[in-house]
Design an enzyme around this catalytic site. Sequence first.
Site, PDB file in Angstrom:
ATOM      1  N   ASP A   1      -5.459   4.214   3.929  1.00  0.00           N
ATOM      2  CA  ASP A   1      -5.805   4.811   2.636  1.00  0.00           C
ATOM      3  C   ASP A   1      -4.601   4.816   1.698  1.00  0.00           C
ATOM      4  O   ASP A   1      -3.466   4.942   2.143  1.00  0.00           O
ATOM      5  CB  ASP A   1      -6.310   6.252   2.883  1.00  0.00           C
ATOM      6  CG  ASP A   1      -7.124   6.776   1.723  1.00  0.00           C
ATOM      7  OD1 ASP A   1      -7.361   6.022   0.750  1.00  0.00           O
ATOM      8  OD2 ASP A   1      -7.522   7.947   1.775  1.00  0.00           O
TER       9      ASP A   1
ATOM     10  N   TRP B   1      -1.043   3.559  -4.628  1.00  0.00           N
ATOM     11  CA  TRP B   1       0.190   2.758  -4.598  1.00  0.00           C
ATOM     12  C   TRP B   1       0.256   1.876  -5.845  1.00  0.00           C
ATOM     13  O   TRP B   1       1.299   1.787  -6.504  1.00  0.00           O
ATOM     14  CB  TRP B   1       0.201   1.885  -3.327  1.00  0.00           C
ATOM     15  CG  TRP B   1       1.454   1.085  -3.159  1.00  0.00           C
ATOM     16  CD1 TRP B   1       2.569   1.433  -2.449  1.00  0.00           C
ATOM     17  CD2 TRP B   1       1.735  -0.205  -3.725  1.00  0.00           C
ATOM     18  NE1 TRP B   1       3.518   0.446  -2.531  1.00  0.00           N
ATOM     19  CE2 TRP B   1       3.030  -0.576  -3.315  1.00  0.00           C
ATOM     20  CE3 TRP B   1       1.018  -1.091  -4.534  1.00  0.00           C
ATOM     21  CZ2 TRP B   1       3.631  -1.772  -3.681  1.00  0.00           C
ATOM     22  CZ3 TRP B   1       1.611  -2.282  -4.917  1.00  0.00           C
ATOM     23  CH2 TRP B   1       2.901  -2.624  -4.491  1.00  0.00           C
TER      24      TRP B   1
ATOM     25  N   ARG C   1      -5.456  -2.233  -9.289  1.00  0.00           N
ATOM     26  CA  ARG C   1      -5.831  -1.832  -7.934  1.00  0.00           C
ATOM     27  C   ARG C   1      -5.817  -3.014  -6.971  1.00  0.00           C
ATOM     28  O   ARG C   1      -5.494  -2.878  -5.792  1.00  0.00           O
ATOM     29  CB  ARG C   1      -7.223  -1.175  -7.940  1.00  0.00           C
ATOM     30  CG  ARG C   1      -7.251   0.192  -8.613  1.00  0.00           C
ATOM     31  CD  ARG C   1      -8.651   0.781  -8.613  1.00  0.00           C
ATOM     32  NE  ARG C   1      -9.138   1.017  -7.261  1.00  0.00           N
ATOM     33  CZ  ARG C   1      -8.841   2.099  -6.526  1.00  0.00           C
ATOM     34  NH1 ARG C   1      -8.057   3.029  -7.022  1.00  0.00           N
ATOM     35  NH2 ARG C   1      -9.335   2.243  -5.317  1.00  0.00           N
TER      36      ARG C   1
ATOM     37  N   HIS D   1      -4.413  -3.521  -2.991  1.00  0.00           N
ATOM     38  CA  HIS D   1      -5.137  -4.053  -1.824  1.00  0.00           C
ATOM     39  C   HIS D   1      -4.374  -5.245  -1.213  1.00  0.00           C
ATOM     40  O   HIS D   1      -4.327  -5.396   0.004  1.00  0.00           O
ATOM     41  CB  HIS D   1      -6.556  -4.462  -2.218  1.00  0.00           C
ATOM     42  CG  HIS D   1      -7.421  -3.279  -2.578  1.00  0.00           C
ATOM     43  ND1 HIS D   1      -7.477  -2.132  -1.822  1.00  0.00           N
ATOM     44  CD2 HIS D   1      -8.269  -3.067  -3.637  1.00  0.00           C
ATOM     45  CE1 HIS D   1      -8.313  -1.267  -2.377  1.00  0.00           C
ATOM     46  NE2 HIS D   1      -8.787  -1.798  -3.486  1.00  0.00           N
TER      47      HIS D   1
ATOM     48  N   LEU E   1      -3.254  -8.376  22.048  1.00  0.00           N
ATOM     49  CA  LEU E   1      -3.825  -7.284  21.246  1.00  0.00           C
ATOM     50  C   LEU E   1      -5.262  -7.606  20.802  1.00  0.00           C
ATOM     51  O   LEU E   1      -5.551  -8.720  20.366  1.00  0.00           O
ATOM     52  CB  LEU E   1      -2.952  -7.088  19.997  1.00  0.00           C
ATOM     53  CG  LEU E   1      -3.432  -6.043  18.992  1.00  0.00           C
ATOM     54  CD1 LEU E   1      -3.233  -4.633  19.544  1.00  0.00           C
ATOM     55  CD2 LEU E   1      -2.707  -6.190  17.658  1.00  0.00           C
TER      56      LEU E   1
ATOM     57  N   ARG F   1      -9.192  13.781   6.419  1.00  0.00           N
ATOM     58  CA  ARG F   1     -10.606  13.847   6.828  1.00  0.00           C
ATOM     59  C   ARG F   1     -10.974  12.533   7.511  1.00  0.00           C
ATOM     60  O   ARG F   1     -10.266  11.535   7.409  1.00  0.00           O
ATOM     61  CB  ARG F   1     -11.518  14.164   5.647  1.00  0.00           C
ATOM     62  CG  ARG F   1     -11.323  13.274   4.470  1.00  0.00           C
ATOM     63  CD  ARG F   1     -12.247  13.595   3.298  1.00  0.00           C
ATOM     64  NE  ARG F   1     -11.900  12.636   2.255  1.00  0.00           N
ATOM     65  CZ  ARG F   1     -10.961  12.829   1.349  1.00  0.00           C
ATOM     66  NH1 ARG F   1     -10.309  13.969   1.295  1.00  0.00           N
ATOM     67  NH2 ARG F   1     -10.664  11.886   0.481  1.00  0.00           N
TER      68      ARG F   1
ATOM     69  N   SER G   1     -14.025  10.790   7.090  1.00  0.00           N
ATOM     70  CA  SER G   1     -14.746   9.852   6.215  1.00  0.00           C
ATOM     71  C   SER G   1     -15.671   8.899   6.973  1.00  0.00           C
ATOM     72  O   SER G   1     -15.618   7.675   6.775  1.00  0.00           O
ATOM     73  CB  SER G   1     -13.763   9.056   5.355  1.00  0.00           C
ATOM     74  OG  SER G   1     -13.010   9.912   4.545  1.00  0.00           O
TER      75      SER G   1
ATOM     76  N   GLU H   1      -6.172  12.321  19.152  1.00  0.00           N
ATOM     77  CA  GLU H   1      -5.151  13.081  18.438  1.00  0.00           C
ATOM     78  C   GLU H   1      -5.095  12.525  17.022  1.00  0.00           C
ATOM     79  O   GLU H   1      -5.054  11.305  16.834  1.00  0.00           O
ATOM     80  CB  GLU H   1      -3.777  12.900  19.116  1.00  0.00           C
ATOM     81  CG  GLU H   1      -3.696  13.468  20.509  1.00  0.00           C
ATOM     82  CD  GLU H   1      -3.788  14.994  20.525  1.00  0.00           C
ATOM     83  OE1 GLU H   1      -3.355  15.636  19.560  1.00  0.00           O
ATOM     84  OE2 GLU H   1      -4.315  15.534  21.527  1.00  0.00           O
TER      85      GLU H   1
HETATM   86  C1  FPP Z   1      -8.140   2.454   0.794  1.00  0.00           C
HETATM   87  O1  FPP Z   1      -7.417   2.431  -0.398  1.00  0.00           O
HETATM   88  C2  FPP Z   1      -8.335   1.159   1.384  1.00  0.00           C
HETATM   89  C3  FPP Z   1      -9.521   0.454   1.404  1.00  0.00           C
HETATM   90  C4  FPP Z   1     -10.725   0.882   0.692  1.00  0.00           C
HETATM   91  C5  FPP Z   1      -9.707  -0.772   2.158  1.00  0.00           C
HETATM   92  C6  FPP Z   1      -8.597  -1.209   3.060  1.00  0.00           C
HETATM   93  C7  FPP Z   1      -8.276  -2.607   2.738  1.00  0.00           C
HETATM   94  C8  FPP Z   1      -7.085  -3.210   2.925  1.00  0.00           C
HETATM   95  C9  FPP Z   1      -5.963  -2.550   3.608  1.00  0.00           C
HETATM   96  C10 FPP Z   1      -6.845  -4.581   2.430  1.00  0.00           C
HETATM   97  C11 FPP Z   1      -7.485  -5.710   3.168  1.00  0.00           C
HETATM   98  C12 FPP Z   1      -7.798  -5.468   4.600  1.00  0.00           C
HETATM   99  C13 FPP Z   1      -7.652  -6.382   5.602  1.00  0.00           C
HETATM  100  C14 FPP Z   1      -8.091  -6.042   6.987  1.00  0.00           C
HETATM  101  C15 FPP Z   1      -7.076  -7.712   5.368  1.00  0.00           C
HETATM  102  P1  FPP Z   1      -8.084   3.076  -1.680  1.00  0.00           P
HETATM  103  O2  FPP Z   1      -8.496   1.967  -2.572  1.00  0.00           O
HETATM  104  O3  FPP Z   1      -9.168   4.024  -1.300  1.00  0.00           O
HETATM  105  O4  FPP Z   1      -6.858   3.872  -2.260  1.00  0.00           O
HETATM  106  P2  FPP Z   1      -6.898   5.158  -3.193  1.00  0.00           P
HETATM  107  O5  FPP Z   1      -7.578   6.243  -2.413  1.00  0.00           O
HETATM  108  O6  FPP Z   1      -5.442   5.425  -3.418  1.00  0.00           O
HETATM  109  O7  FPP Z   1      -7.621   4.765  -4.451  1.00  0.00           O
END
Ligand code: FPP
Length: 231
Positions: A17, A22, A30, A34, A128, A185, A187, A198
Amino acid sequence: MSETKNLPPAHVAIIMDGNGRWAKAHHLPRSAGHREGAKAVRRVIEATPSLGIKYVTLYAFSTENWTRPQEEIDTLMDLLDKTIDEYQKSADKQNLRLWVSGAREPLPAHLLNKIDELVADTAKNTGLTVNLALNYGARQEILHAVNACLAEGKKSITQQDISAHLYQPNLPDPELLIRTSGEERLSNFLLWQAAYSEFYFTPVLWPDFDEKELKKAVLAYQHRARRFGGI
Ligand code: FPP
């Protein structure tokens, strides 16, 4: 404090998250968050085997993420597509096996095909196991398991029955569940499997997560007293 130290966790599950925050902190769109998040995924996959971790489940896309703007959904699907392509080249060298947890519908067919191929191609690897939680929702997973039991004609259902019909029945429950970005949380993630996990929460945003942060989480886990309801 007790001197006893737990063994490293065999299975670590991660709610990745904070990509959006970031990006905002760096005055970037955004999508850039990602993209950096995908780099953190690679760092973690490289770091896990040396820490004794055998399975890592990554919450890549939840059933609720479809409510995001279409442009952002496209960015995430594109990143997944590219990441699958990369691992198609490097998975064998890393002895890495891919598993997936989630519903197939309505994921794009071309992505599902690529994923199916990588799952099949890496099935014999022994290092892994990366379990990608994609279009994943834990309540949906439990319903899927219950309905599968009913379809088999079962009149009453045991805990073992549910476990045996989860998306990945051979995946051990995670000993450690990490969530980044300060949110605390679950989610709709691994509601069944996390019964005795844990939890480790860190304010670090996912794109900043690295081997050092993972080691901190594992060490914190190793010092937890795990009693499973006993004394
Ligand atoms: C949460 O950040 C992250 C996601 C919704 C998706 C996770 C995706 C990645 C880490 C990138 C691609 C994944 C792989 C496996 C290659 P958010 O957008 O909810 O952040 P925010 O809460 O700060 O808005």
